[in-house]
Write a protein that holds these residues in place. Structure first.
Motif, PDB file in Angstrom:
ATOM      1  N   ALA A 134      13.336  13.060  -3.114  1.00 56.81           N
ATOM      2  CA  ALA A 134      12.378  12.032  -3.523  1.00 56.81           C
ATOM      3  C   ALA A 134      12.423  10.856  -2.552  1.00 56.81           C
ATOM      4  O   ALA A 134      11.378  10.384  -2.064  1.00 56.81           O
ATOM      5  N   ALA A 135      13.628  10.391  -2.252  1.00 55.63           N
ATOM      6  CA  ALA A 135      13.761   9.227  -1.368  1.00 55.63           C
ATOM      7  C   ALA A 135      13.203   9.510   0.020  1.00 55.63           C
ATOM      8  O   ALA A 135      12.590   8.637   0.652  1.00 55.63           O
ATOM      9  N   SER A 136      13.396  10.728   0.503  1.00 50.04           N
ATOM     10  CA  SER A 136      12.865  11.046   1.836  1.00 50.04           C
ATOM     11  C   SER A 136      11.335  11.054   1.821  1.00 50.04           C
ATOM     12  O   SER A 136      10.688  10.685   2.804  1.00 50.04           O
ATOM     13  N   GLY A 137      10.761  11.449   0.695  1.00 52.92           N
ATOM     14  CA  GLY A 137       9.306  11.387   0.570  1.00 52.92           C
ATOM     15  C   GLY A 137       8.816   9.948   0.588  1.00 52.92           C
ATOM     16  O   GLY A 137       7.787   9.637   1.180  1.00 52.92           O
ATOM     17  N   TRP A 138       9.584   9.067  -0.059  1.00 53.60           N
ATOM     18  CA  TRP A 138       9.210   7.649  -0.043  1.00 53.60           C
ATOM     19  C   TRP A 138       9.272   7.121   1.388  1.00 53.60           C
ATOM     20  O   TRP A 138       8.391   6.376   1.819  1.00 53.60           O
ATOM     21  N   GLY A 139      10.336   7.513   2.085  1.00 52.30           N
ATOM     22  CA  GLY A 139      10.464   7.076   3.478  1.00 52.30           C
ATOM     23  C   GLY A 139       9.322   7.590   4.333  1.00 52.30           C
ATOM     24  O   GLY A 139       8.765   6.857   5.165  1.00 52.30           O
ATOM     25  N   LEU A 140       8.956   8.835   4.100  1.00 54.82           N
ATOM     26  CA  LEU A 140       7.850   9.430   4.855  1.00 54.82           C
ATOM     27  C   LEU A 140       6.569   8.611   4.653  1.00 54.82           C
ATOM     28  O   LEU A 140       5.865   8.277   5.608  1.00 54.82           O
ATOM     29  N   LYS A 141       6.296   8.255   3.423  1.00 57.91           N
ATOM     30  CA  LYS A 141       5.046   7.529   3.155  1.00 57.91           C
ATOM     31  C   LYS A 141       5.124   6.092   3.663  1.00 57.91           C
ATOM     32  O   LYS A 141       4.124   5.532   4.122  1.00 57.91           O
ATOM     33  N   TYR A 142       6.306   5.530   3.601  1.00 60.83           N
ATOM     34  CA  TYR A 142       6.469   4.175   4.150  1.00 60.83           C
ATOM     35  C   TYR A 142       6.175   4.177   5.654  1.00 60.83           C
ATOM     36  O   TYR A 142       5.452   3.319   6.159  1.00 60.83           O
ATOM     37  N   VAL A 143       6.715   5.159   6.342  1.00 60.15           N
ATOM     38  CA  VAL A 143       6.481   5.251   7.791  1.00 60.15           C
ATOM     39  C   VAL A 143       5.001   5.566   8.069  1.00 60.15           C
ATOM     40  O   VAL A 143       4.401   5.020   9.000  1.00 60.15           O
ATOM     41  N   LEU A 144       4.431   6.418   7.251  1.00 62.70           N
ATOM     42  CA  LEU A 144       3.023   6.793   7.437  1.00 62.70           C
ATOM     43  C   LEU A 144       2.111   5.562   7.377  1.00 62.70           C
ATOM     44  O   LEU A 144       1.158   5.439   8.144  1.00 62.70           O
ATOM     45  N   VAL A 145       2.438   4.644   6.490  1.00 62.12           N
ATOM     46  CA  VAL A 145       1.589   3.458   6.313  1.00 62.12           C
ATOM     47  C   VAL A 145       1.963   2.331   7.267  1.00 62.12           C
ATOM     48  O   VAL A 145       1.082   1.646   7.808  1.00 62.12           O
ATOM     49  N   ALA A 201       0.846  -1.201   0.000  1.00 64.46           N
ATOM     50  CA  ALA A 201       0.000   0.000   0.000  1.00 64.46           C
ATOM     51  C   ALA A 201       0.878   1.246   0.000  1.00 64.46           C
ATOM     52  O   ALA A 201       0.603   2.223  -0.717  1.00 64.46           O
ATOM     53  N   ALA A 202       1.950   1.186   0.801  1.00 60.01           N
ATOM     54  CA  ALA A 202       2.879   2.324   0.810  1.00 60.01           C
ATOM     55  C   ALA A 202       3.431   2.546  -0.594  1.00 60.01           C
ATOM     56  O   ALA A 202       3.597   3.691  -1.046  1.00 60.01           O
ATOM     57  N   GLY A 203       3.677   1.435  -1.299  1.00 55.70           N
ATOM     58  CA  GLY A 203       4.198   1.512  -2.667  1.00 55.70           C
ATOM     59  C   GLY A 203       3.262   2.270  -3.594  1.00 55.70           C
ATOM     60  O   GLY A 203       3.713   2.987  -4.495  1.00 55.70           O
ATOM     61  N   ASN A 204       1.973   2.130  -3.366  1.00 54.14           N
ATOM     62  CA  ASN A 204       1.012   2.852  -4.203  1.00 54.14           C
ATOM     63  C   ASN A 204       1.121   4.359  -3.974  1.00 54.14           C
ATOM     64  O   ASN A 204       1.113   5.146  -4.921  1.00 54.14           O
ATOM     65  N   PHE A 205       1.234   4.737  -2.708  1.00 58.55           N
ATOM     66  CA  PHE A 205       1.349   6.171  -2.413  1.00 58.55           C
ATOM     67  C   PHE A 205       2.708   6.716  -2.882  1.00 58.55           C
ATOM     68  O   PHE A 205       2.802   7.872  -3.301  1.00 58.55           O
ATOM     69  N   ILE A 206       3.722   5.865  -2.811  1.00 58.35           N
ATOM     70  CA  ILE A 206       5.047   6.293  -3.271  1.00 58.35           C
ATOM     71  C   ILE A 206       5.061   6.478  -4.795  1.00 58.35           C
ATOM     72  O   ILE A 206       5.428   7.537  -5.320  1.00 58.35           O
ATOM     73  N   GLY A 207       4.645   5.438  -5.493  1.00 58.27           N
ATOM     74  CA  GLY A 207       4.630   5.503  -6.956  1.00 58.27           C
ATOM     75  C   GLY A 207       3.669   6.563  -7.469  1.00 58.27           C
ATOM     76  O   GLY A 207       3.995   7.321  -8.395  1.00 58.27           O
ATOM     77  N   SER A 249      11.062  12.482  12.238  1.00 56.07           N
ATOM     78  CA  SER A 249      11.244  13.905  11.973  1.00 56.07           C
ATOM     79  C   SER A 249      12.697  14.359  11.822  1.00 56.07           C
ATOM     80  O   SER A 249      13.009  15.074  10.857  1.00 56.07           O
ATOM     81  N   PRO A 250      13.625  13.973  12.728  1.00 52.03           N
ATOM     82  CA  PRO A 250      15.012  14.461  12.556  1.00 52.03           C
ATOM     83  C   PRO A 250      15.661  14.007  11.253  1.00 52.03           C
ATOM     84  O   PRO A 250      16.198  14.852  10.512  1.00 52.03           O
ATOM     85  N   PRO A 251      15.638  12.710  10.909  1.00 54.76           N
ATOM     86  CA  PRO A 251      16.253  12.344   9.622  1.00 54.76           C
ATOM     87  C   PRO A 251      15.536  12.955   8.421  1.00 54.76           C
ATOM     88  O   PRO A 251      16.180  13.311   7.428  1.00 54.76           O
ATOM     89  N   LEU A 252      14.221  13.095   8.538  1.00 55.52           N
ATOM     90  CA  LEU A 252      13.481  13.714   7.433  1.00 55.52           C
ATOM     91  C   LEU A 252      13.894  15.171   7.267  1.00 55.52           C
ATOM     92  O   LEU A 252      14.086  15.659   6.149  1.00 55.52           O
ATOM     93  N   GLY A 253      14.038  15.853   8.383  1.00 51.37           N
ATOM     94  CA  GLY A 253      14.421  17.264   8.336  1.00 51.37           C
ATOM     95  C   GLY A 253      15.823  17.458   7.794  1.00 51.37           C
ATOM     96  O   GLY A 253      16.063  18.334   6.951  1.00 51.37           O
ATOM     97  N   LEU A 254      16.739  16.612   8.244  1.00 50.21           N
ATOM     98  CA  LEU A 254      18.146  16.792   7.857  1.00 50.21           C
ATOM     99  C   LEU A 254      18.430  16.261   6.454  1.00 50.21           C
ATOM    100  O   LEU A 254      18.889  16.999   5.582  1.00 50.21           O
ATOM    101  N   ALA A 255      18.138  14.955   6.269  1.00 49.45           N
ATOM    102  CA  ALA A 255      18.494  14.326   4.985  1.00 49.45           C
ATOM    103  C   ALA A 255      17.476  14.634   3.887  1.00 49.45           C
ATOM    104  O   ALA A 255      17.806  14.572   2.704  1.00 49.45           O
ATOM    105  N   GLY A 256      16.254  14.943   4.313  1.00 53.68           N
ATOM    106  CA  GLY A 256      15.203  15.145   3.314  1.00 53.68           C
ATOM    107  C   GLY A 256      14.958  16.595   2.961  1.00 53.68           C
ATOM    108  O   GLY A 256      14.318  16.879   1.947  1.00 53.68           O
TER     109      GLY A 256
END
Lengths: 293, 216
Positions: A248-259, A22-28, A217-224
């Motif tokens: 882009a990759a940080s957005g994928w990570g965000l959605k993966y964590v969200l799901v 499901a996360a893959g759907n939001f990522i793609g 939040s910290p890795p998203l803020g720094l690396a993303g």
């Protein structure tokens, strides 16, 4: 009732019905849609061909939809997904996807910037549907929080502009203003994320979901966000490409964590505890939610 | 207008799980799937600690979030308030399970048995392939209700037209019936006691009333 769940199964717990697929759907879906929009801009600037953008964006969205197809219990009935456009955002997402591929096919075959523009417009609708899918999930507090919709839109834009930058920067074909646009959407995503997090922390989600968001939040803020911004500001073409990929990759990570981490269920609650036997009534109980709730 | 509801008297429920067992027996649900379950909650702090048992399951809501999100129209609501699933239409996307604030929906992707890979005789006899890979949930024993009504029975009064969990309840904590019929026991219980409905702030209008004290 899960034995591992505290409070006799009453506390919120991570839902297990939707996983990485499901996360893959939001990522793609998000990245593909974003790429179509910013790729269209790059195409107008002469940096990318319309056909290539249509193919790449359509492929990303298709990969996401393929992930969902792998997840559903009855994949050979997938056509039934179109039966409920009256209220279901999943049906609407499917219908929009049909329109997107119909127009996208033309854009790819004819290498037509005009059709790509229409496809990009439809892609905006597609990612909007995805945001509404989350918003309608009333069993998951972190998703039904209203700011999840701008978050999904903002990260799709960031991922798309990042990918467009990564595709064009190394060859020096980036459209004028692309780096600036990237910085703007990056800043917007960061602000929306902070705002969303603040809402969750203010009692809109169970403590477990807030904790998962705070860990991200910290890795998203720094690396993303910070690092991509610095890389783009350096003015180096390879650094701009790397910045785009990081965003882009940080957005994928965000959605993966969200799901898969923040999707805690509502849990159960009692506004009062009952009188039993000769006892009296007592205060309510809401396991797994913070004091603020 | 008929509106079937469940009433759970939290003062009476002793957490014996007989309703859970009756539901599993009646509906042959696989391991891990409990259409009717009883939550066990400890509340308060020593020395004022309470233990509460909360029967739960599908709340057969007035505005079911599961129905709204279902992309295939497999989920439907009858005029009497009972929310149903058409297993032949369901695609098993589990969006309904995500949308339900009551964790009332289940999906199993392969047949599972209580003791590993080999089914017991009763499991072999009652396995139902149409429930694999689709969403399932409490139906208020809708077939039983319909058959009972056809035979002239009254839901919530006559066991032949009453859900299995209610029939099995040892303490009379679970009651079922038409809340719109003024003299029906569930209508009286709701009228004469203090009650709440779970997560009412979500706007679902649950058809499950929890009694917690005497008087209104």
């Amino acid at each position: 009732m899960s034995k591992s769940s505290p409070f006799g199964g009453t506390a919120p717990h991570q839902q297990s019905n939707w996983d990485w697929r499901a996360a893959g759907n939001f990522i793609g879906g998000g990245s593909g849609s974003g790429l179509l929009v910013f790729g269209f801009a790059a195409c107008l600037g002469g940096g990318l061909s319309a056909g290539l953008v249509a193919l790449a964006g359509g492929a990303l969205i298709g990969l996401g939809l393929g992930c969902v197809w792998l997840e559903i219990g009855k994949p050979w009935r997938a056509v039934n997904v179109f039966f409920h456009p009256q209220t279901s955002w999943m049906t609407r997402e499917g219908i929009v996807a049909l329109a997107l591929y119909t127009v996208g096919g033309g854009a790819a075959l004819l290498n037509s910037p005009g059709l790509l523009g229409v496809m990009a417009l439809i892609a905006c609708g597609f990612v909007y549907c995805q945001g509404r899918i989350l918003l309608a999930a009333r069993g998951i507090p972190a998703w039904r929080e209203k700011r999840v919709l701008p978050l999904i839109l903002a990260t799709a834009a960031t991922e798309g502009s990042g990918l467009a930058l990564a595709l064009t920067a190394p060859t020096g074909m980036a459209a004028p203003g692309m780096a600036q646009a990237f910085l703007v959407v990056l800043a917007i995503r960061y602000l929306v994320w902070r705002s969303y997090l603040a809402r969750l922390a203010a009692g809109k989600a169970p403590m477990g979901a807030v904790a998962a968001a705070r860990r991200l939040s910290p890795p998203l803020g720094l690396a993303g966000h910070l690092l991509p911004a610095l890389l783009v500001l350096s003015g180096l073409s390879w650094a701009a490409a790397l910045a785009g990929m990081l965003a882009a990759a940080s957005g994928w990570g965000l959605k993966y964590v969200l799901v898969t981490r923040m999707a805690l269920t509502q849990g159960f609650a009692l506004p009062v505890t009952p009188s039993r036997g000769r006892g009296t009534t007592g205060p309510g109980v809401r396991p797994g939610w913070g004091e603020a709730s | 207008m008929t509106r079937y509801v469940m009433v759970a008297d939290l003062r009476r429920c002793v957490g014996c799980q007989t309703c859970t067992a009756a539901c599993k027996e009646t509906n042959a649900t696989p391991p891990g799937v409990q259409w009717r379950r009883v939550l066990d909650v400890e509340a308060g702090e020593y020395p004022d600690v309470r233990r509460i048992f909360i029967p739960t399951g599908c709340q057969h809501c007035d505005e079911p979030p599961c129905l709204e999100v279902c992309p295939s129209t497999a989920t439907a609501k009858r005029a009497d308030g009972i929310v149903t699933i058409n297993y032949d239409l369901c695609i098993g996307c589990a969006y309904c399970a995500i949308a339900c604030p009551y964790e009332a929906r289940f999906k199993v992707d392969k047949a599972e048995y209580a003791y590993g890979a080999t089914p017991m005789d009763n499991e072999r006899a009652r396995r139902d392939a149409e429930k694999i890979g689709v969403a399932t949930k409490c139906t208020f024993c809708v077939e039983r209700i319909d058959a009972g009504i056809k035979a002239g029975k009254v839901p919530g009064i006559d066991p032949e037209a009453t859900p299995a969990c209610v029939n099995s309840c040892i303490s009379g904590a679970l009651r079922f019936g038409d809340i719109e019929t003024p003299n029906h026991p569930v209508a009286k219980l709701v009228a004469e006691n203090k009650w709440f409905r779970m997560h009412e702030d979500q706007g679902t209008g649950p058809g499950f009333y929890y009694l917690w004290d005497n008087g209104q």
